[in-house]
Design an enzyme around this catalytic site. Structure first.
Site, short mmCIF file in Angstrom:
data_model
loop_
_atom_site.label_atom_id
_atom_site.label_comp_id
_atom_site.label_asym_id
_atom_site.label_seq_id
_atom_site.Cartn_x
_atom_site.Cartn_y
_atom_site.Cartn_z
N CYS A 159 0.13 -5.20 -0.21
CA CYS A 159 0.61 -3.89 0.23
C CYS A 159 2.04 -3.99 0.74
O CYS A 159 2.78 -3.00 0.72
CB CYS A 159 -0.30 -3.31 1.31
SG CYS A 159 -0.44 -4.35 2.77
N HIS A 205 -1.71 -3.77 7.59
CA HIS A 205 -1.61 -3.05 6.32
C HIS A 205 -0.29 -2.29 6.31
O HIS A 205 0.17 -1.81 7.34
CB HIS A 205 -2.79 -2.06 6.21
CG HIS A 205 -2.80 -1.23 4.97
ND1 HIS A 205 -2.72 -1.79 3.70
CD2 HIS A 205 -2.86 0.11 4.78
CE1 HIS A 205 -2.75 -0.82 2.80
NE2 HIS A 205 -2.83 0.34 3.43
#
Length: 962
Positions: A380, A780
Site C-alpha cells: 500500500c 496502512h
C-alpha cells in the site's frame, strides 16, 4: 378388554390403521397408549411391550412427520418398556431418530403453528436425551450420525434446523474430546467440515436452542488450533452476514452475538469479513435505540464495543466507518488497552504459509471511473504514492505523451502503469512489473515500508535514468554527426525523448515537475561574514515544532549537531546537482522520514539578532516574531503553515553545534537561514511523523493533527541575476516585473551583491497520502486526491495572486494567510471532486473528510502532501493538436493501446467464465462454497501485521496480513 386389546389388534393398528384412520395418524398412537394404561396390570402387556419395541424402530425408520414422531416419543416416554432393548437395537433407534429429526419441516408459517412445531421437536429431542442418559454408549454413535448428516454434500437434501434441539442435550464436558477428535480425524475432509460448520451456524436460528453458540465457537477454535484456516475463512465469509442478521431477533440474539464476536475478532488477517456487515450496522443500531428495552441497550453496548475493536484493527477506511461512528457516538467507547486485550485474546495465533488467497469477486470499475491498485502484499505504500502521482495531472500527461517505443526503462513501466490506470475496465490493476522494477533493493518484500522513502527513491531513479539516456543519446549523436545529418537529427530527437514540450533540454522531467532550489545561508554573529550554499530538492521534509518551542518566543537554538542538520531538515536532492549546489553534509542521513531527535533546547521563530556581538547568554533573550509564536501557543492544532514556518525560520548554531568561521578562524555562534529560491511545479511536503525513541530503540509516530490548507502560499526569494532567469525559464507564468525589481533594490541595504524579491507563490492541494497506524513498520497507507490542472480556474488564480501581494513584507507565512478568502471559496468545491484511493477500492469523498480524518480516526494522519502551483501549465499546451485526447490526456502509443485492449478482452472473458461457473455450481450444488472463476491477478490485499492496531496475524500466499 385384555382379550380384545391383543397383539393382533395393536399390530393391525400400527401397520394398517383403523377404518378411515391411516396407520400414520397420531390418533392411532393415542388409542394404543390409552389401551396400555388399561392393561398395565395384566400379564399380556409384556407381549405388547415386545411388539412395540420392534414397531417403534420400524416407525422411526420410515421418517415419521413431526406430529407422529412427537406422539410416538410421548408414548415411549410414558412407557419406557416399549423402547428397543439391547445395545444394537437401541443404537439403531437413536441413529434413526436423529435422521428423522433431520427430515422435519414446519408445515405452517403462523406463530401458533410454529410454536406447535417447536414443541413437537422438543418432545422428540427430550426422548433422545432420556435414552442417552439411560444408555451412555448410544451418545457417541448418535453424534457421529448427526455429523454425518450435516457434513453430507447431497444436493437433494438439506437437513432440518430442528437438529439444533439436540445440541443442548450433549454434555458440555465432552466438548474438548469431541472437537479434538473431529478436527484431527484424517477421514473428515475439508469440504465436509465446511458443510457441517455452516449448518451448525444455521442452527443459531432455532429459537429454543441452548449451547449452540458454545459448540460453534469451540469448533472454530479447534479448527484454528490445527491450522485449518481455509475452512475458517470460507465459513466466515459465507455466514457472517447470516449471523449478523440473527441479531434482529431477540430470542436468538445472545447466541448470534457471541458467534459474531468470535468470528470477527478472530478474522484478523483481512477486513473482508468485517466489511461485509459494515453496511448493515447503522440500521441495527437505530433499531436497538428505538426498542429502548434494557436487554436491547445491553446488547447495543456489546455490539458497540465489538465494532470499535474492528474499526481500531482495520483503521484506514473512513468512508465506511463515519456513518457508524455517528450512530454510536452516544455509546461508551472501550479504552485502547481493552481493545488490544480483546484482539490479542481472539486472534488465530497459529500461523500458516499455505493459505490460498481470499480473492474478491470480479466486478467492473466503481462509479468513480477510477481504477484501484491491488495490494501485492504490504504494497500500500507504493499504491498510495502511485495514485498521488497519477492524479498529478500535468505529470501524468507528460508521462503518457512520451515516445518510449523500444525502451525498457522504469519510465516506460510507469507509462504502462499510468495507461492501464486510465483505460482498463478492471476495478483494480495489479502493478507487479512496476513494483519489481521500482522497489528499492533494501526494501524487504512483503513487509511494510515508508512511502516517503519509496517516493524519493522512485523520483531519483527516474531522474537518473533520464540523464543517463540523454547522455548516451548525445554521445551517439556526436559519433554519427560526421556520417549523416539525418542521423544526427534522429539522435537529437532521442535525446529529447523524455522532455517534449519544454524550452530547456537540460532539465529532466522530474526536475521540471518536482524540482526546486533551496539556498542555505550561515551568518557569523561575530564578524557578520556570510557563506551560502544552493541545493536542489524534490520534496521538503517538515519537522514538528518541539513542545518547548511553543512556550518560548526566541530564536531556534541548536546546541546539538544531531538536531536539525541530521534529521529535522531533510530535503530530497537530485543527483545531478552541480558542485556549487551540493547537499548539506548531513541531509538524508537516514534515507527517508526517519528520526526526529529532540535533544537540546529548540526554540521557535526568530529573525536576525539585534546586537552585533551576541553572546551565548544573550541568545536566549532575543525575542522576535513574538506575535506569531503567541498565536501558535494558543492553538490546539498545528497547520502545514506552522511546519513550513518552522522549516524556514532562522536557526542559531551554538554550543556543540557552533559554526567554524574562516574569517574569525574559530568556532563562533552563527545564524542559519534557509530560503526557497526556485519553486517546483508540484510541491511535495513530507511531515516527519516518526521519531526515534532511544530508550526503546523503536520509531514512534507523532499523532498530532495537522490542518491542511487547500491553498498554500510558498515564500520564494528569487534571484534576479540573468543566469538565474535563464535557469528558471522552464517555469511558466512566474515573472518579476521591473517595478518589483527596482523596489527590491531600494529596500536592499547598500553593498549587497545580490537582489532578492520575496514573493508568495500560491499552491493548491492536489493529493494527501495518509498513514494509518502507530509506527512506520506497520499500518496502512491510502491517499486522497483530486484532479488539479495546471491552469486551474483563472479567476481564482488572479484573485489569489492579488491577495497574496497584500503584505509582501511578510517573508514567512503567517497564520492569517491572505488566501483565506480564496480557500473559503475553494471549500465550496464541485461535488465528487475528491477521490479516496484505498488499494483496490476507489470512492468519492470530500475535502471535509480530508480535513477531519485525524480528528475522527486518531491513528490516521496526513503524511505526504502534493501541492500544485496555481496558474501554471509548465509548458504543456492541452488545447492545441489534441483532438484525439481523452479528458485532456494524450492519445496512447499503439503498443500500449493494444496491450490494454487485449487485457480488457481477457477481463470480459473472465467475467463470462465466472458467471458460467457460478451457474454450474448452482445447478450441481457442489460443496465448494466460494465461486470459482476469480482472477488470479486480483487479491484484495491489505497491510501491516496489525493494521496499526497492535497484535499479530498470519501470512498467506496471495496477500499478507492486514
Amino acid at each position: 378388554f385384555e382379550a380384545f386389546f391383543n397383539r393382533g389388534l395393536v399390530l393391525g393398528l400400527l401397520q394398517r390403521g383403523y377404518g378411515e384412520l391411516s396407520n400414520r395418524d397420531p390418533a392411532i398412537l393415542d388409542y394404543i397408549q390409552a389401551g396400555l394404561r388399561l392393561i398395565m396390570s395384566c400379564p399380556s402387556v409384556l407381549e405388547l411391550f415386545e411388539l412395540l419395541q420392534v414397531e417403534a424402530l420400524r416407525l422411526v425408520c420410515e421418517r415419521p412427520t413431526p406430529p407422529l414422531c412427537a406422539r410416538l416419543c410421548q408414548l415411549l416416554g410414558d412407557f419406557p418398556q416399549c423402547l428397543p432393548r439391547g445395545r444394537k437395537l437401541s443404537l439403531a433407534f437413536c441413529q434413526q431418530l436423529v435422521r428423522s429429526i433431520a427430515h422435519f419441516q414446519s408445515q405452517g408459517t403462523r406463530e401458533a403453528e410454529l410454536r406447535l412445531y417447536v414443541s413437537q421437536v422438543t418432545q422428540v429431542s427430550g426422548l433422545l436425551r432420556s435414552v442417552w442418559k439411560a444408555e451412555p454408549d448410544t451418545l457417541l454413535p448418535s453424534l457421529q450420525e448427526l455429523f454425518a448428516i450435516i457434513s453430507a454434500a447431497d444436493a437433494s437434501f438439506e437437513p432440518s434446523v430442528a437438529l439444533a434441539s439436540l445440541v443442548q442435550h450433549i454434555p458440555l464436558q465432552m466438548i474438548t474430546v469431541l472437537i479434538r477428535s473431529l478436527t484431527t480425524d484424517p477421514n473428515v475432509k475439508d469440504a465436509s467440515m465446511t458443510q457441517a460448520l455452516c449448518r451448525m451456524i444455521d442452527w443459531l436460528s432455532w429459537p429454543l436452542a441452548q449451547h449452540v453458540e458454545t459448540w460453534v465457537i469451540a469448533l472454530l477454535k479447534g479448527l484454528a488450533a490445527v491450522q485449518k484456516f481455509t475452512i475458517l475463512i470460507d465459513v466466515t465469509l459465507l455466514k457472517i452476514e447470516l449471523v449478523f442478521n440473527r441479531l434482529w431477533f431477540p430470542l436468538v440474539r445472545p447466541g448470534a452475538l457471541a458467534v459474531l464476536s468470535h468470528m470477527l475478532l478472530s478474522f484478523q488477517h483481512s477486513p473482508e469479513a468485517f466489511h461485509l456487515i459494515v453496511p448493515h450496522v447503522v440500521s441495527l443500531v437505530h433499531s436497538f435505540k428505538r426498542d429502548d428495552l434494557p436487554s436491547s441497550t445491553a446488547f447495543l453496548m456489546q455490539l458497540t464495543e465489538l465494532i470499535h475493536c474492528m474499526m481500531y484493527h482495520y483503521s484506514g477506511f473512513p468512508e465506511l466507518y463515519e456513518p457508524i461512528l455517528e450512530a454510536v457516538k452516544d455509546m461508551p467507547k472501550p479504552t485502547e488497552e481493552k481493545i488490544k486485550l480483546i484482539l490479542n485474546q481472539s486472534a488465530w495465533t497459529s500461523q500458516s504459509s499455505s493459505l490460498p488467497s481470499c480473492l474478491s469477486r470480479l466486478s467492473g470499475k466503481s462509479e468513480t471511473g477510477k481504477t484501484g491498485l491491488i495490494n501485492l502484499g504490504n504494497t500500500c505504500y507504493m499504491n498510495s504514492v502511485i495514485q498521488a502521482l497519477f492524479m498529478a495531472t500535468d505529470f501524468r500527461r507528460h508521462v503518457l505523451s512520451l515516445n518510449l517505443n523500444g525502451c525498457n526503462s522504469l519510465m516506460r513501466k510507469l507509462q504502462h502503469l499510468f495507461a492501464f490506470l486510465a483505460h482498463t475496465q478492471r476495478e483494480a490493476y495489479a502493478p507487479r512489473i512496476f513494483f519489481e522494477a521500482s522497489r528499492p533493493p533494501w526494501f524487504t518484500p512483503r513487509s511494510q515500508q515508508d512511502c516517503s522513502e519509496y517516493l524519493r527513491f522512485l523520483l531519483d531513479r527516474l531522474h537518473e535514468e533520464e540523464r543517463t539516456l540523454k547522455a548516451l543519446s548525445s554521445l551517439k549523436a556526436s559519433e554519427n554527426i560526421m556520417n549523416d545529418k539525418s542521423q544526427t537529427q534522429e539522435a537529437d530527437h532521442k535525446a529529447q525523448v523524455f522532455a517534449p514540450c519544454t524550452e530547456s533540454e537540460e532539465r529532466t522531467l522530474i526536475e521540471k515537475m518536482f524540482g526546486g532550489k533551496l539556498r542555505t545561508t550561515i551568518c557569523c554573529l561575530n564578524c557578520k561574514s556570510m557563506s551560502q550554499k544552493e541545493e536542489a530538492f524534490t520534496d521538503l521534509s517538515l519537522a514538528f515544532c518541539p513542545p518547548a518551542s511553543l512556550e518560548n518566543v526566541g530564536p531556534k537554538c541548536v546546541e546539538s549537531s544531531e538536531v536539525k542538520d541530521d534529521c529535522m531538515v531533510q530535503t530530497s536532492t537530485l543527483a545531478n546537482s552541480p558542485a556549487g549546489e551540493t547537499l548539506l553534509s548531513d541531509l538524508e542521513v537516514n534515507g527517508g522520514c526517519d528520526a526526529i531527535v529532540n535533544e537540546g533546547p529548540i526554540e521557535d521563530f526568530s529573525t536576525e539578532p539585534n546586537s552585533e556581538n551576541t553572546t551565548d547568554a544573550e541568545l536566549g533573550k532575543i525575542q522576535d516574531n513574538s506575535d506569531m509564536s503567541q498565536r501558535l501557543v494558543g492553538k490546539n492544532t498545528l497547520s502545514v503553515t506552522d511546519l513550513l514556518n518552522y522549516f524556514l525560520a532562522p536557526e542559531i548554531l551554538s554550543g556543540d553545534n557552533k559554526y567554524y568561521c574562516e574569517k574569525c578562524a574559530s568556532l563562533q555562534n552563527a545564524e542559519k537561514t534557509m530560503q526557497i529560491i526556485e519553486e517546483p511545479e508540484y510541491l511535495i511536503l513530507t511531515l516527519l511523523r516518526f521519531s526515534y525513541d532511544p530508550k526503546c530503540h523503536i520509531r514512534r509516530k507523532i499523532l498530532d493533527n495537522v490542518s491542511l490548507p487547500l491553498v498554500l502560499e510558498l515564500p520564494v526569494k528569487r534571484t534576479t541575476s540573468p543566469s538565474a532567469v535563464d535557469q528558471r525559464s522552464w517555469s511558466a507564468g512566474v515573472e518579476i516585473s521591473d517595478i518589483g525589481e527596482n523596489l527590491a533594490k531600494k529596500l536592499k541595504p547598500s553593498g549587497a551583491d545580490e537582489v532578492t524579491c520575496p514573493q508568495l507563490v500560491p499552491y493548491t492541494l492536489s493529493s494527501v497520502v495518509v498513514h494509518s497506524g502507530v509506527s512506520s513498520e506497520s499500518g496502512h497507507y491510502y491517499s486522497y486526491a483530486r484532479n488539479v490542472t495546471g491552469s486551474g480556474p483563472s479567476a481564482l488564480c488572479h484573485q489569489s495572486t492579488a491577495l497574496s501581494l497584500v503584505s509582501p513584507q511578510d517573508k514567512l507565512l503567517t497564520e492569517e494567510s491572505p488566501c483565506t478568502v480564496v480557500e473559503n471559496e475553494l471549500n465550496m468545491e464541485m461535488p465528487r471532486e475528491w477521490f479516496l484511493f484505498n488499494d483496490s477500492r476507489v470512492t468519492f469523498t470530500s475535502f471535509q473528510s480530508v480535513q477531519k480524518i485525524t480528528s475522527r480516526f486518531p491513528k490516521d494522519t496526513a503524511y505526504v502532501l502534493f501541492y500544485k502551483k496555481q496558474n501554471s501549465t509548465c509548458g504543456f499546451n492541452t488545447n492545441s493538436a489534441n483532438g484525439l485526447w481523452v479528458n485532456g490526456d494524450p492519445p496512447l502509443q499503439k503498443d500500449l493501446m493494444d496491450a490494454i485492449t487485449k487485457d480488457n478482452k481477457l477481463y470480459l472473458q473472465e467475467q463470462e467464465l465466472s458467471a458460467r461457473t457460478q451457474a454450474l455450481q448452482a445447478a450441481s450444488a457442489s460443496c465448494s462454497f466460494r465461486p470459482n472463476g476469480f482472477d488470479d491477478n486480483d487479491p484484495p490485499g491489505s497491510c501491516g501485521p496489525t493494521g496499526g492496531g497492535g497484535g499479530g496475524g498470519f501470512s498467506t500466499v496471495g496477500r499478507l496480513v492486514f
